[in-house]
Write a protein that holds these residues in place. Structure first.
Motif, PDB file in Angstrom:
ATOM      1  N   UNK A  41       0.839  -1.201   0.000  1.00  0.00           N
ATOM      2  CA  UNK A  41       0.000   0.000   0.000  1.00  0.00           C
ATOM      3  C   UNK A  41       0.870   1.245   0.000  1.00  0.00           C
ATOM      4  N   UNK A  42       1.877   1.298   0.880  1.00  0.00           N
ATOM      5  CA  UNK A  42       2.747   2.475   0.942  1.00  0.00           C
ATOM      6  C   UNK A  42       3.485   2.687  -0.378  1.00  0.00           C
ATOM      7  N   UNK A  43       3.993   1.625  -0.956  1.00  0.00           N
ATOM      8  CA  UNK A  43       4.702   1.748  -2.238  1.00  0.00           C
ATOM      9  C   UNK A  43       3.761   2.235  -3.335  1.00  0.00           C
ATOM     10  N   UNK A  44       2.589   1.650  -3.410  1.00  0.00           N
ATOM     11  CA  UNK A  44       1.663   1.966  -4.497  1.00  0.00           C
ATOM     12  C   UNK A  44       1.080   3.369  -4.376  1.00  0.00           C
ATOM     13  N   UNK A  45       0.488   3.690  -3.230  1.00  0.00           N
ATOM     14  CA  UNK A  45      -0.115   5.022  -3.118  1.00  0.00           C
ATOM     15  C   UNK A  45       0.960   6.099  -3.009  1.00  0.00           C
ATOM     16  N   UNK A  46       2.097   5.762  -2.458  1.00  0.00           N
ATOM     17  CA  UNK A  46       3.214   6.711  -2.436  1.00  0.00           C
ATOM     18  C   UNK A  46       3.697   7.026  -3.838  1.00  0.00           C
ATOM     19  N   UNK A  47       3.758   6.018  -4.690  1.00  0.00           N
ATOM     20  CA  UNK A  47       4.151   6.235  -6.088  1.00  0.00           C
ATOM     21  C   UNK A  47       3.095   7.043  -6.836  1.00  0.00           C
ATOM     22  N   UNK A  48       1.821   6.775  -6.556  1.00  0.00           N
ATOM     23  CA  UNK A  48       0.749   7.564  -7.178  1.00  0.00           C
ATOM     24  C   UNK A  48       0.894   9.033  -6.791  1.00  0.00           C
ATOM     25  N   UNK A  49       1.133   9.271  -5.503  1.00  0.00           N
ATOM     26  CA  UNK A  49       1.289  10.634  -5.012  1.00  0.00           C
ATOM     27  C   UNK A  49       2.525  11.296  -5.626  1.00  0.00           C
ATOM     28  N   UNK A  50       3.632  10.582  -5.661  1.00  0.00           N
ATOM     29  CA  UNK A  50       4.861  11.130  -6.238  1.00  0.00           C
ATOM     30  C   UNK A  50       4.667  11.486  -7.718  1.00  0.00           C
ATOM     31  N   UNK A  51       3.958  10.641  -8.449  1.00  0.00           N
ATOM     32  CA  UNK A  51       3.702  10.925  -9.861  1.00  0.00           C
ATOM     33  C   UNK A  51       2.859  12.189 -10.020  1.00  0.00           C
ATOM     34  N   UNK A  52       1.929  12.418  -9.097  1.00  0.00           N
ATOM     35  CA  UNK A  52       1.122  13.635  -9.184  1.00  0.00           C
ATOM     36  C   UNK A  52       1.968  14.878  -8.896  1.00  0.00           C
ATOM     37  N   UNK A  53       2.936  14.762  -8.009  1.00  0.00           N
ATOM     38  CA  UNK A  53       3.842  15.888  -7.727  1.00  0.00           C
ATOM     39  C   UNK A  53       4.701  16.179  -8.964  1.00  0.00           C
ATOM     40  N   UNK A  54       5.179  15.124  -9.620  1.00  0.00           N
ATOM     41  CA  UNK A  54       5.947  15.308 -10.858  1.00  0.00           C
ATOM     42  C   UNK A  54       5.082  16.002 -11.899  1.00  0.00           C
ATOM     43  N   UNK A  55       3.842  15.574 -12.043  1.00  0.00           N
ATOM     44  CA  UNK A  55       2.930  16.196 -13.003  1.00  0.00           C
ATOM     45  C   UNK A  55       2.735  17.675 -12.673  1.00  0.00           C
ATOM     46  N   UNK A  56       2.532  17.992 -11.421  1.00  0.00           N
ATOM     47  CA  UNK A  56       2.354  19.380 -11.014  1.00  0.00           C
ATOM     48  C   UNK A  56       3.603  20.213 -11.288  1.00  0.00           C
ATOM     49  N   UNK A  57       4.763  19.590 -11.189  1.00  0.00           N
ATOM     50  CA  UNK A  57       6.016  20.316 -11.437  1.00  0.00           C
ATOM     51  C   UNK A  57       6.142  20.772 -12.890  1.00  0.00           C
ATOM     52  N   UNK A  58       5.329  20.214 -13.778  1.00  0.00           N
ATOM     53  CA  UNK A  58       5.361  20.597 -15.191  1.00  0.00           C
ATOM     54  C   UNK A  58       4.653  21.919 -15.457  1.00  0.00           C
ATOM     55  N   UNK A  59       3.893  22.400 -14.500  1.00  0.00           N
ATOM     56  CA  UNK A  59       3.235  23.690 -14.653  1.00  0.00           C
ATOM     57  C   UNK A  59       1.819  23.674 -14.118  1.00  0.00           C
ATOM     58  N   UNK A  60       1.295  24.873 -13.916  1.00  0.00           N
ATOM     59  CA  UNK A  60      -0.032  25.003 -13.321  1.00  0.00           C
ATOM     60  C   UNK A  60      -1.135  24.498 -14.233  1.00  0.00           C
ATOM     61  N   UNK A  61      -0.872  24.399 -15.543  1.00  0.00           N
ATOM     62  CA  UNK A  61      -1.913  23.872 -16.431  1.00  0.00           C
ATOM     63  C   UNK A  61      -2.219  22.405 -16.127  1.00  0.00           C
ATOM     64  N   UNK A  62      -1.341  21.757 -15.361  1.00  0.00           N
ATOM     65  CA  UNK A  62      -1.553  20.362 -14.979  1.00  0.00           C
ATOM     66  C   UNK A  62      -2.078  20.223 -13.546  1.00  0.00           C
ATOM     67  N   UNK A  63      -2.415  21.346 -12.917  1.00  0.00           N
ATOM     68  CA  UNK A  63      -2.833  21.307 -11.507  1.00  0.00           C
ATOM     69  C   UNK A  63      -4.082  20.455 -11.294  1.00  0.00           C
TER      70      UNK A  63
END
Length: 131
Positions: A85-107
Motif C-alpha cells: 500500500x505504501x509503495x503503491x499510493x506513495x508512487x501515485x502521489x509522487x507521480x502527481x507531484x511530478x505532473x504538477x512540477x510541469x506547470x499550473x496547467x496540470x494542476x
C-alpha cells in the motif's frame, strides 16, 4: 475501524488509476479523451499514442499493487500489505507531484491523480501506527 477506512481510500485511489489506464491505454484514440491530457490535435495524439499506452499500464500496475496490498491487509498479512500500500499510493502521489512540477496547467490533473492517494497514505499511516 481506521484500517477499514484506509483500505476504502486505497481502493478509491486504485479505481482512479484504473480509469486513467482506460483513458490512456484503451480509449486514447477518442478526441474527448486525448483532449483531457492537453493534446492539441489528432496528429499529436497519434504521435503520443505509444507513450500514453505505456503510461496507462504504469497506472494499472500501481492500482494492482494497491489492491493487492489491501487484500493482504484483509488476510492479516500486515507487513506485506502495508508495504505494498505504501509503495503503491506513495508512487501515485509522487507521480502527481511530478505532473504538477510541469506547470499550473496540470494542476487539476495532478489533484485528480494525487488527492486520493495522499488521503489514503495519511489514513494508512494512522492505521499502521494504531495497531
Amino acid at each position: 475501524m481506521v484500517l477499514v477506512i484506509a483500505c476504502v481510500l486505497v481502493i478509491i485511489a486504485a479505481l482512479i488509476h484504473v480509469a486513467i489506464f482506460w483513458m490512456e491505454s484503451v480509449a486514447w484514440t477518442r478526441p474527448a479523451i486525448w483532449a483531457r491530457f492537453n493534446v492539441a490535435d489528432q496528429a499529436q495524439a497519434d504521435s503520443n499514442r505509444d507513450l500514453a499506452f505505456n503510461q496507462g499500464f504504469y497506472n494499472l500496475f500501481l492500482a494492482f499493487g494497491a489492491v493487492t496490498g489491501v487484500v493482504l491487509l484483509a488476510a492479516g498479512l500486515h507487513a506485506a500489505g502495508y508495504a505494498l500500500v505504501f509503495l503503491s499510493v506513495g508512487s501515485m502521489l509522487a507521480a502527481s507531484v511530478v505532473l504538477l512540477s510541469l506547470g499550473t496547467k496540470f494542476a487539476a490533473a495532478a489533484l485528480t491523480q494525487g488527492l486520493a492517494p495522499l488521503i489514503a497514505l495519511i489514513v494508512t499511516v494512522i492505521a499502521c501506527t494504531t495497531v
